[in-house]
Design an enzyme around this catalytic site. Structure first.
Site, PDB file in Angstrom:
ATOM      1  CB  CYS A   1      -0.893   0.004   1.231  1.00 16.36           C
ATOM      2  SG  CYS A   1      -1.843   1.520   1.379  1.00 16.36           S
TER       3      CYS A   1
ATOM      4  CB  CYS B   1      -3.096   4.325   6.315  1.00 14.83           C
ATOM      5  SG  CYS B   1      -4.765   3.724   6.556  1.00 14.83           S
TER       6      CYS B   1
ATOM      7  CB  CYS C   1      -2.426  -2.340   7.104  1.00 13.04           C
ATOM      8  SG  CYS C   1      -3.785  -2.839   6.041  1.00 13.04           S
TER       9      CYS C   1
ATOM     10  CB  CYS D   1      -8.357   0.762   0.871  1.00 13.99           C
ATOM     11  SG  CYS D   1      -7.979  -0.296   2.276  1.00 13.99           S
TER      12      CYS D   1
ATOM     13  CD  GLN E   1     -17.607 -12.009  12.937  1.00 18.14           C
ATOM     14  OE1 GLN E   1     -16.561 -11.397  12.739  1.00 18.14           O
ATOM     15  NE2 GLN E   1     -17.925 -12.481  14.126  1.00 18.14           N
TER      16      GLN E   1
ATOM     17  CE1 TYR F   1     -21.286 -10.222  25.645  1.00 18.29           C
ATOM     18  CE2 TYR F   1     -21.076 -12.612  25.830  1.00 18.29           C
ATOM     19  CZ  TYR F   1     -21.014 -11.357  26.399  1.00 18.29           C
ATOM     20  OH  TYR F   1     -20.668 -11.234  27.712  1.00 18.29           O
TER      21      TYR F   1
ATOM     22  CG  ASP G   1     -18.499 -13.762  18.583  1.00 17.56           C
ATOM     23  OD1 ASP G   1     -17.408 -13.226  18.846  1.00 17.56           O
ATOM     24  OD2 ASP G   1     -18.988 -13.770  17.433  1.00 17.56           O
TER      25      ASP G   1
ATOM     26  CB  CYS H   1     -12.482  -9.833  18.357  1.00 19.88           C
ATOM     27  SG  CYS H   1     -13.429  -8.865  19.534  1.00 19.88           S
TER      28      CYS H   1
HETATM   29  N1  SAH Z   1     -21.784 -13.521  17.138  1.00 16.61           N
HETATM   30  C1  SAH Z   1     -22.055 -12.424  16.262  1.00 16.61           C
HETATM   31  C2  SAH Z   1     -21.704 -11.043  16.848  1.00 16.61           C
HETATM   32  C3  SAH Z   1     -20.383 -10.895  17.532  1.00 16.61           C
HETATM   33  S1  SAH Z   1     -19.905  -9.237  17.896  1.00 16.61           S
HETATM   34  C4  SAH Z   1     -21.375 -12.624  14.922  1.00 16.61           C
HETATM   35  O1  SAH Z   1     -20.523 -13.490  14.784  1.00 16.61           O
HETATM   36  O2  SAH Z   1     -21.695 -11.894  13.982  1.00 16.61           O
HETATM   37  C5  SAH Z   1     -20.429  -9.008  19.533  1.00 16.61           C
HETATM   38  C6  SAH Z   1     -21.892  -8.698  19.692  1.00 16.61           C
HETATM   39  O3  SAH Z   1     -22.157  -8.566  21.084  1.00 16.61           O
HETATM   40  C7  SAH Z   1     -22.364  -7.385  19.062  1.00 16.61           C
HETATM   41  O4  SAH Z   1     -23.479  -7.661  18.261  1.00 16.61           O
HETATM   42  C8  SAH Z   1     -22.755  -6.502  20.261  1.00 16.61           C
HETATM   43  O5  SAH Z   1     -23.863  -5.678  19.993  1.00 16.61           O
HETATM   44  C9  SAH Z   1     -23.103  -7.530  21.305  1.00 16.61           C
HETATM   45  N2  SAH Z   1     -22.955  -7.163  22.721  1.00 16.61           N
HETATM   46  C10 SAH Z   1     -22.041  -6.349  23.282  1.00 16.61           C
HETATM   47  N3  SAH Z   1     -22.124  -6.374  24.621  1.00 16.61           N
HETATM   48  C11 SAH Z   1     -23.131  -7.236  24.932  1.00 16.61           C
HETATM   49  C12 SAH Z   1     -23.696  -7.703  26.168  1.00 16.61           C
HETATM   50  N4  SAH Z   1     -23.220  -7.302  27.338  1.00 16.61           N
HETATM   51  N5  SAH Z   1     -24.696  -8.607  26.098  1.00 16.61           N
HETATM   52  C13 SAH Z   1     -25.174  -9.031  24.899  1.00 16.61           C
HETATM   53  N6  SAH Z   1     -24.676  -8.626  23.714  1.00 16.61           N
HETATM   54  C14 SAH Z   1     -23.669  -7.740  23.724  1.00 16.61           C
END
Ligand code: SAH
Length: 451
Positions: free
Chosen positions: A72, A78, A81, A159, A283, A312, A381, A408
């Site tokens: 890049c 930037c 990355c 990009c 995602q 989540y 997640d 993550c």
């Molecule tokens: N599993 C999904 C989203 C993961 S990202 C996927 O793979 O697409 C994390 C998610 O958690 C987001 O959507 C966010 O809005 C939610 N989140 C954040 N804090 C939270 C909480 N305390 N309880 C429930 N959801 C939450």
């Protein structure tokens, strides 16, 4: 130990988790942006802090064989990355090491099996979502990416990690701003109208959503912009005006006004259709998302008779992936709009054994448990800050036979695994997945079972 402006030869013996090279002088750590472990570099100290110094490369004495020329043109400035000066294979090894280090240091888990990072065959143009800040540059309005550790906007003609249509949409919006003198936002004064251009592209459907983030609920001469977008963006399915009058770093406001087309777009993942809206999380790397979810579902060892929690859950993706292999899926997510999308995703895909609740996982799960609703298998997640301890305590009481943790952020992952491994669960396998090639970020899936 070292003083500002000092010039010295340095052997790079490690890397920070942000991808900076680390060397030591008399035991004192020196961080060097752009240096790779194993290299010898001549550096100039630019900043001395209590426990470390920061230095800049002045000359290479011995280069690493894992070094490559960044592809890049604005890589150095930037903030997007951070690992383009390394070969892709080296970035994958680096990411695995970040996971290993965090598990050992924070999680006291030194003897768990951490697989090699699953990378992409072609790690370019992988992102389905781009967010371009808009502001005033030296000679007029600009749109691009924030520079590293600053809010200066770096312009990039294209990009390499974005979908090409995202760059094109950004250029069209910038062209409209310039041609029609639309005021751009000024972060310091709060004046101006347009703050960000956000794009979402359904990789498998070709549908494109363009979100204009503005301080006001109307966009001057919007029809001119919409005409240009319709003319030049194939697949344009939705143009949204997102209203965000609040100062600060949060990009999107709560209010969305559909200027053209639909309120949501669709994409497919693993044969299921998903609805994507301006505010709900989806995602950003669809190719690797399938790899990640496949791993997560494998780690769940489903037989077909389980109640599964997808915590989540965003728009319900992981739970809906698992639904055909489980008796029942219960998803929990804090963004109400995402929960609505999850419900309609279940419906449109003919999935009848999934239900979704809006609320904080740490509040909803204890309530469900009190009512006697328990999971045999739990997916979590969470966002970067990890799981709330109240949720983890409830999971320990509930005692599912398996937990699959998708993370993550390796440091909060390690913290939460420490809690779970101290309370009756064991880590079986750890799989890093490269969801964000060329950035320092790494996604991890962990398979756990109850002892
Ligand atoms: N599993 C999904 C989203 C993961 S990202 C996927 O793979 O697409 C994390 C998610 O958690 C987001 O959507 C966010 O809005 C939610 N989140 C954040 N804090 C939270 C909480 N305390 N309880 C429930 N959801 C939450």
């Amino acid at each position: 130990m070292v003083r500002k402006d000092e010039i010295l030869d340095l052997e790079i013996t490690g890397m920070t988790h942000e991808g900076m090279g680390v060397g030591k002088k008399d035991g004192f750590a020196i961080f060097v942006q752009g240096a790779v472990d194993g290299e010898k570099v001549g550096v100039k100290i630019i900043k001395v802090l209590k426990s470390y110094a920061v230095a800049r490369i002045e000359a290479f004495i011995e280069k690493s064989s894992h070094r490559q020329e960044p592809f890049c043109p604005v890589y150095k400035r930037c903030g997007g990355c951070s690992l383009q000066h390394m070969t892709y294979a080296k970035t994958l090894a680096f990411k695995r090491q970040v996971v290993v280090d965090n598990l050992a240091r924070i999680g006291s888990l030194s003897d768990v099996r951490v697989h090699d990072t699953l990378g992409m065959a072609e790690p370019i143009n992988y992102r389905n979502k781009a967010q371009y800040p808009v502001g005033m540059g030296k000679s007029g309005p600009v749109a691009g990416f924030f520079a590293r550790r600053s809010h200066e906007i770096v312009e990039a003609p294209s990009c390499a990690i974005q979908h090409p249509l995202s760059d094109k949409a950004k250029d069209i919006v910038l062209g409209y701003i310039k041609a029609l003198n639309i005021p751009v936002y000024n972060e310091t004064t709060g004046h101006g109208i347009i703050r960000h251009v956000v794009t979402k592209v359904g990789f498998n459907t070709g549908e494109v959503m363009i979100i204009i983030v503005a301080t006001k609920p109307e966009l001057p001469k919007a029809n001119k912009l919409i005409y240009r977008l319709k003319r030049d963006i194939p697949g344009l399915a939705s143009v949204i005006l997102n209203v965000n009058p609040k100062p600060g770093n949060v990009i999107l406001g709560d209010r969305n006004i559909t200027l053209f087309g639909k309120d949501t777009i669709q994409d497919t993942l693993g044969g299921l259709a998903f609805e994507i809206s301006p505010l709900s999380f989806y995602q950003v790397n669809p190719a690797q998302t399938e790899v990640l979810y496949q791993k997560a579902v494998d780690y769940a060892h489903l037989q077909g008779n389980e109640t599964v929690f997808d915590l989540y859950c965003g728009i319900g993706t992981i739970g809906l992936f698992a639904a055909s292999r489980a008796k029942k899926v219960i998803g929990v997510e804090v963004v109400p709009e995402a929960v609505e999308a999850a419900k309609s995703n279940a419906k449109h895909n003919g999935i009848e054994n999934a239900e979704f609740y809006a609320g904080l996982a740490e509040e909803v799960v204890p309530e469900l448990y009190e009512k006697g609703i328990k999971a045999d298998v739990v997916f979590v997640d969470p966002p970067r800050k990890g799981c709330d301890e109240n949720l983890l305590k409830t999971l320990v009481d509930m005692a599912p036979s398996r937990i699959v943790y998708v993370s993550c952020n390796p440091s909060t992952l390690a913290r939460d695994l420490k809690f779970l491994t101290g309370s009756g669960f064991q880590v079986e396998e750890v799989q890093p997945v490269d969801m964000f090639p060329w950035s320092e970020h790494v996604e991890t899936v962990v398979s756990m079972s109850r002892l």
